[in-house]
Design an enzyme around this catalytic site. Structure first.
Site, short mmCIF file in Angstrom:
data_model
loop_
_atom_site.label_atom_id
_atom_site.label_comp_id
_atom_site.label_asym_id
_atom_site.label_seq_id
_atom_site.Cartn_x
_atom_site.Cartn_y
_atom_site.Cartn_z
N HIS A 151 32.08 -28.57 -0.11
CA HIS A 151 30.73 -28.91 0.38
C HIS A 151 30.85 -29.77 1.64
CE1 HIS A 151 29.29 -27.66 -3.63
NE2 HIS A 151 28.11 -27.51 -3.04
N LYS A 155 27.84 -34.89 1.00
CA LYS A 155 27.57 -34.78 -0.45
C LYS A 155 28.10 -36.01 -1.17
CE LYS A 155 27.82 -31.62 -4.37
NZ LYS A 155 26.42 -31.89 -4.75
N1 LIG Z 1 20.12 -27.14 -7.43
C1 LIG Z 1 20.48 -26.63 -6.26
O1 LIG Z 1 20.41 -25.41 -6.03
C2 LIG Z 1 20.96 -27.56 -5.16
C3 LIG Z 1 21.26 -27.07 -3.88
C4 LIG Z 1 21.59 -27.97 -2.87
C5 LIG Z 1 21.61 -29.34 -3.16
N2 LIG Z 1 21.35 -29.78 -4.41
C6 LIG Z 1 21.28 -31.21 -4.75
O2 LIG Z 1 20.05 -31.71 -4.23
C7 LIG Z 1 20.20 -33.11 -3.93
C8 LIG Z 1 19.78 -33.35 -2.46
O3 LIG Z 1 20.68 -32.68 -1.60
P1 LIG Z 1 20.49 -32.76 -0.02
O4 LIG Z 1 21.69 -32.12 0.57
O5 LIG Z 1 19.13 -32.27 0.38
O6 LIG Z 1 20.60 -34.35 0.19
P2 LIG Z 1 19.98 -35.23 1.37
O7 LIG Z 1 19.91 -34.45 2.63
O8 LIG Z 1 20.75 -36.52 1.37
O9 LIG Z 1 18.49 -35.52 0.88
C9 LIG Z 1 18.20 -36.41 -0.17
C10 LIG Z 1 16.73 -36.77 -0.10
O10 LIG Z 1 16.45 -37.72 -1.14
C11 LIG Z 1 15.79 -38.83 -0.55
N3 LIG Z 1 16.06 -40.06 -1.29
C12 LIG Z 1 17.23 -40.75 -1.35
N4 LIG Z 1 17.07 -41.87 -2.06
C13 LIG Z 1 15.77 -41.88 -2.45
C14 LIG Z 1 14.97 -42.79 -3.20
N5 LIG Z 1 15.50 -43.91 -3.72
N6 LIG Z 1 13.66 -42.49 -3.41
C15 LIG Z 1 13.13 -41.37 -2.91
N7 LIG Z 1 13.82 -40.46 -2.18
C16 LIG Z 1 15.12 -40.74 -1.96
C17 LIG Z 1 16.35 -38.90 0.85
O11 LIG Z 1 15.51 -39.69 1.66
P3 LIG Z 1 16.13 -40.38 3.02
O12 LIG Z 1 16.39 -39.24 3.97
O13 LIG Z 1 15.02 -41.24 3.47
O14 LIG Z 1 17.35 -41.12 2.59
C18 LIG Z 1 16.35 -37.42 1.21
O15 LIG Z 1 15.05 -36.98 1.56
C19 LIG Z 1 21.67 -33.43 -4.22
O16 LIG Z 1 21.76 -33.95 -5.54
C20 LIG Z 1 22.37 -32.08 -4.15
O17 LIG Z 1 23.55 -32.01 -4.90
C21 LIG Z 1 21.02 -28.91 -5.41
#
Ligand SMILES: NC(=O)c1ccc[n+]([C@@H]2O[C@H](COP(=O)([O-])OP(=O)(O)OC[C@H]3O[C@@H](n4cnc5c(N)ncnc54)[C@H](OP(=O)(O)O)[C@@H]3O)[C@@H](O)[C@H]2O)c1
Length: 265
Positions: A151, A155
């Site tokens: 990844h 991550k």
């Molecule tokens: N199930 C699936 O198919 C799949 C696919 C891809 C990813 N994922 C998972 O999805 C999650 C997010 O991935 P990503 O790559 O999009 O991560 P990312 O780009 O870091 O986005 C995370 C989001 O969560 C927000 N956040 C962080 N801390 C928070 C808090 N305390 N309160 C409210 N919002 C908060 C962040 O806000 P800020 O930008 O303001 O920090 C950002 O908008 C991860 O756990 C990843 O493993 C799952």
């Protein structure tokens, strides 16, 4: 129209979800949540049928919504789950990194609201789970199983939730308990590989969206089953399918095998 709230709309998945909702003819963006202190708080989102102001007020944003789609972090997503339960809003949980007790908490929410929880929402990965089950049953105990995932550099959890789910699928098919047989990384004088273990290796770098390979290594041959994601839209489209699946269905706890009709195939 399905009224959708997106949590973590500033994130990589949040941005893909905004685009997917905008393009979906049967969905409307009802609200968007970010982390308190985020630069996006108060921003008016363009492109939505109704202007939507990005908020940190979880109950106010969820009021009147049909479903929350959450791809954030463990702590905020569990808070969002509590509020969804209180307000009777369905939840599509895409966040990864939960421990066993937290996963149990998410499953229990399915007694009150509709919940889809899956570490990977892509059709291809969920098909891969079925292929892994079949491969493990046919190849049996004599093939060593190793799971390699890669990844992007941002991550925060490892191994990925998808790799762990792949391990669970293989372990179950082989009559093993992943908690007992998993080996997470190797270093130094490890000795010979222990039979019946399932090994995990993690790669982090650049902008890799998500690669997974499960290797069944026998004597004289090996089988590798791989999935490579090239766009986050595959996860976003899967999340919308999950949101539609929950619509009008009532309380229950589901994963993508249910959403895609793959269970029991
Ligand atoms: N199930 C699936 O198919 C799949 C696919 C891809 C990813 N994922 C998972 O999805 C999650 C997010 O991935 P990503 O790559 O999009 O991560 P990312 O780009 O870091 O986005 C995370 C989001 O969560 C927000 N956040 C962080 N801390 C928070 C808090 N305390 N309160 C409210 N919002 C908060 C962040 O806000 P800020 O930008 O303001 O920090 C950002 O908008 C991860 O756990 C990843 O493993 C799952």
């Amino acid at each position: 129209m399905l009224k959708v709230v997106i949590a973590g709309c500033s994130g990589r998945m949040g941005q893909a979800l905004l685009e997917a909702v905008h393009e979906a003819p049967d969905c409307v963006l009802h609200g968007a949540l970010v982390r308190p202190g985020s630069e996006m708080v108060g921003k008016l989102l363009e492109g939505a049928a109704q202007p939507v102001r990005v908020s940190v007020d979880v109950p106010a944003t969820l009021a009147g919504a049909d479903v929350l789609i959450d791809f954030t972090r463990v702590e905020p997503s569990l808070h969002h789950l509590d509020v969804c339960e209180r307000l009777g809003v369905n939840l599509v949980m895409g966040t990864t990194g939960f421990d066993a007790a937290q996963k149990q908490r998410i499953a229990e929410a399915g007694q009150k609201i509709g919940v889809v929880f899956a570490p990977n929402m892509s059709v291809g990965v969920n098909l891969t789970f079925g292929l892994l089950d079949m491969a493990a049953r046919i190849l049996g105990q004599d093939y060593d199983v190793e799971i390699i995932e890669a990844h992007h550099r941002h991550k925060v959890d490892a191994p990925s939730g998808t790799a762990l789910r792949m391990g669970e699928v293989v372990a179950r098919a082989l009559g093993r308990d992943l908690a007992q047989c998993a080996v997470y990384g190797r270093e130094g004088h490890t000795g010979e590989r222990e039979a019946q273990t399932i090994g995990f290796a993690t790669v982090r770098g650049g902008d890799i969206i998500g690669d997974h390979t499960v290797m069944f290594a026998g004597v004289g041959e090996r089988v590798e089953i791989s999935h490579k994601a090239s766009s986050r839209m595959t996860f976003a489209q899967g999340a919308l399918r999950a949101a539609r699946f929950l619509s009008g269905r009532g309380a229950g706890y589901f994963d993508m095998q249910d959403v895609l009709g793959l269970r029991g195939l």
